[in-house]
Design an enzyme around this catalytic site. Structure first.
Site, PDB file in Angstrom:
ATOM      1  N   ASP A  91      68.712  62.364  37.740  1.00  0.00           N
ATOM      2  CA  ASP A  91      69.631  63.434  37.378  1.00  0.00           C
ATOM      3  C   ASP A  91      70.827  63.321  38.323  1.00  0.00           C
ATOM      4  OD1 ASP A  91      70.827  65.627  36.367  1.00  0.00           O
ATOM      5  OD2 ASP A  91      69.221  67.025  36.860  1.00  0.00           O
ATOM      6  N   ASP A 265      61.722  66.275  30.557  1.00  0.00           N
ATOM      7  CA  ASP A 265      61.224  66.423  31.922  1.00  0.00           C
ATOM      8  C   ASP A 265      61.057  67.905  32.154  1.00  0.00           C
ATOM      9  OD1 ASP A 265      64.244  66.992  32.309  1.00  0.00           O
ATOM     10  OD2 ASP A 265      63.335  67.590  34.197  1.00  0.00           O
ATOM     11  N   CYS A 303      39.346  67.179  27.963  1.00  0.00           N
ATOM     12  CA  CYS A 303      40.331  66.347  28.663  1.00  0.00           C
ATOM     13  C   CYS A 303      39.676  65.073  29.196  1.00  0.00           C
ATOM     14  CB  CYS A 303      40.958  67.139  29.811  1.00  0.00           C
ATOM     15  SG  CYS A 303      42.124  66.173  30.802  1.00  0.00           S
ATOM     16  N   CYS A 305      40.709  63.161  31.586  1.00  0.00           N
ATOM     17  CA  CYS A 305      41.200  62.748  32.909  1.00  0.00           C
ATOM     18  C   CYS A 305      40.070  62.650  33.938  1.00  0.00           C
ATOM     19  CB  CYS A 305      42.318  63.670  33.389  1.00  0.00           C
ATOM     20  SG  CYS A 305      41.800  65.106  34.343  1.00  0.00           S
ATOM     21  N   CYS A 308      38.683  66.025  35.350  1.00  0.00           N
ATOM     22  CA  CYS A 308      37.736  66.694  34.454  1.00  0.00           C
ATOM     23  C   CYS A 308      36.415  65.918  34.363  1.00  0.00           C
ATOM     24  CB  CYS A 308      38.352  66.892  33.073  1.00  0.00           C
ATOM     25  SG  CYS A 308      39.671  68.129  33.092  1.00  0.00           S
ATOM     26  N   HIS A 334      45.390  66.689  36.842  1.00  0.00           N
ATOM     27  CA  HIS A 334      44.910  67.121  35.523  1.00  0.00           C
ATOM     28  C   HIS A 334      46.069  67.572  34.630  1.00  0.00           C
ATOM     29  CE1 HIS A 334      43.119  69.400  32.285  1.00  0.00           C
ATOM     30  NE2 HIS A 334      43.947  70.362  32.628  1.00  0.00           N
TER      31      HIS A 334
HETATM   32 ZN   LIG Z   1      41.681  66.952  32.951  1.00  0.00          ZN
END
Ligand SMILES: [Zn+2]
Length: 374
Positions: A91, A265, A303, A305, A308, A334
């Site tokens: 930016d 963003d 999820c 990830c 998780c 997460h």
């Molecule tokens: Zn997660």
């Protein structure tokens, strides 16, 4: 042209695309985590790689003050300095400068450093030079981002200055021409639909690699934001990426993609995480809540990830309550994984022609989360 955009699928005005630069390629719609000072708060470049991030956003305003654009250049540029091999968009600093009550004139902006109060000057040419020194893959032209409450005269002045500065940024960029760096122009105009369309038309005349839509997500309602976005996108060429600055809430993302925006963003996922709020398929989860004290479930059972996969809500809540820094880090991991997965779902929906159904699902679950501000 140092950047090429190809549309790979459409669903109404929504589109999936491929951006190619000398650094490589990334797919759109995409979400760019915000690394204001050269790092996404609490995470490393290795974490971002593990999350599958393709583009990060850094802020020229902060980096020109600390450690200094010349220092970053001396360290081999922002990619080597931060050990990040993905794309970096910077930016220009216009938004930060103006939110700090800077003095703006036709030639540029004078502002005081948030770090030590020292006085600095940013012009369209200096913003190009700073971002060139940083080594951004995608630079943003310096713009004037007026507050939401600005009277029509100030909105008009911001558009005029932003267009004039866009011309100067383009000319400086062509003159100094750092290889491999693209330059985007920024559309302003507040929530005035006609002014937005005019600003978009005049920015497109600059013939830049891509176009950003700035000055939204600054406190207006989501419907006002979308009403200003639609006439803007209508004026932007189909063969250049469109970057909606500062939007990253689930509903805002899906609705803006539906109107034809490609890049996003937002500090929302990382800021919420630092305050202990996790994004889930069922809506936001305030993990400090006592109801999670003995909850063995992961943050979001759907999820994929790593967080998780390993830790319970009870453990993360415990870490938050005792003030462990690792809690913020894990919830940030997460939340970014979650928002990136959501954007991947949006891309899949565009390819399958099912974006309308996904928008309805998100509107139901996330109606209570306000549009995010920068
Ligand atoms: Zn997660």
């Amino acid at each position: 042209m140092t950047l090429r955009f190809t549309t790979t699928a459409t669903d109404g005005a929504a589109r999936c695309g491929l951006v190619e630069t000398p650094r490589g390629r990334f797919t759109t719609p995409c979400f760019m985590p915000v690394g204001t000072r050269g790092s996404v708060k609490g995470l490393s470049s290795a974490d971002l790689e593990a999350l599958g991030v393709e583009v990060t956003l850094a802020n020229a305003y902060h980096l020109m003050l600390r450690p200094g654009a010349e220092v970053v250049a001396g360290m081999g540029g922002i990619h080597r300095f931060t050990a990040w091999s993905g794309h970096v968009l910077t930016d220009s600093g216009g938004y930060q400068v103006l939110s700090l009550a800077a003095r703006v004139d036709d030639d540029g902006v004078t502002f005081r450093s948030t770090y030590d109060g020292s006085t600095h000057r940013l012009t369209p040419e200096r913003a190009v030079a700073v971002q060139g020194l940083l080594g951004a893959d995608i630079q943003m032209a310096l713009d004037v981002c007026p507050p939401l409450s600005s009277p029509p005269g100030l909105l008009r002045q911001a558009v005029e200055r932003t267009v004039a500065w866009g011309v100067r940024a383009r000319d400086a960029h062509r003159r100094e021409g750092r290889e491999g760096q693209a330059l985007f122009g920024i559309v302003q105009g507040g929530i005035d639909e006609r002014l937005r369309a005019e600003s978009a038309r005049r920015t497109v005349e600059l013939d830049l690699s891509g176009y950003a839509i700035g000055g939204l997500s600054v406190g207006e309602s989501r419907s006002e934001m979308l009403a200003a976005l639609a006439p803007t996108v209508a004026e932007l060429p189909g063969d250049r990426p469109r970057y909606l600055m500062g939007v990253g809430d689930p509903v805002g993302l899906a609705e803006a993609v539906a109107l034809g925006a490609d890049m996003f963003d937002c500090v929302l996922p990382t800021r919420l995480a630092r305050h202990g709020t996790a994004l889930t398929a069922a809506g936001p989860l305030r993990l400090r809540n006592a109801t999670f004290a003995q909850d063995a479930e992961p943050i979001d059972p759907t999820c994929p990830c790593d967080v998780c996969g390993r830790w319970s809500r009870a453990y993360l809540r415990h870490q938050l309550v005792v003030g462990e820094a690792s809690a913020r880090r894990l919830i940030t991991m997460h939340n970014l994984a979650w928002i990136l997965a959501l954007v991947a779902r949006i891309r899949a929906a565009v390819r399958a022609g099912t974006l309308t159904a996904l928008r309805a699902e998100l509107a139901n679950r996330w109606a209570h989360l306000p549009a995010a501000s920068q």
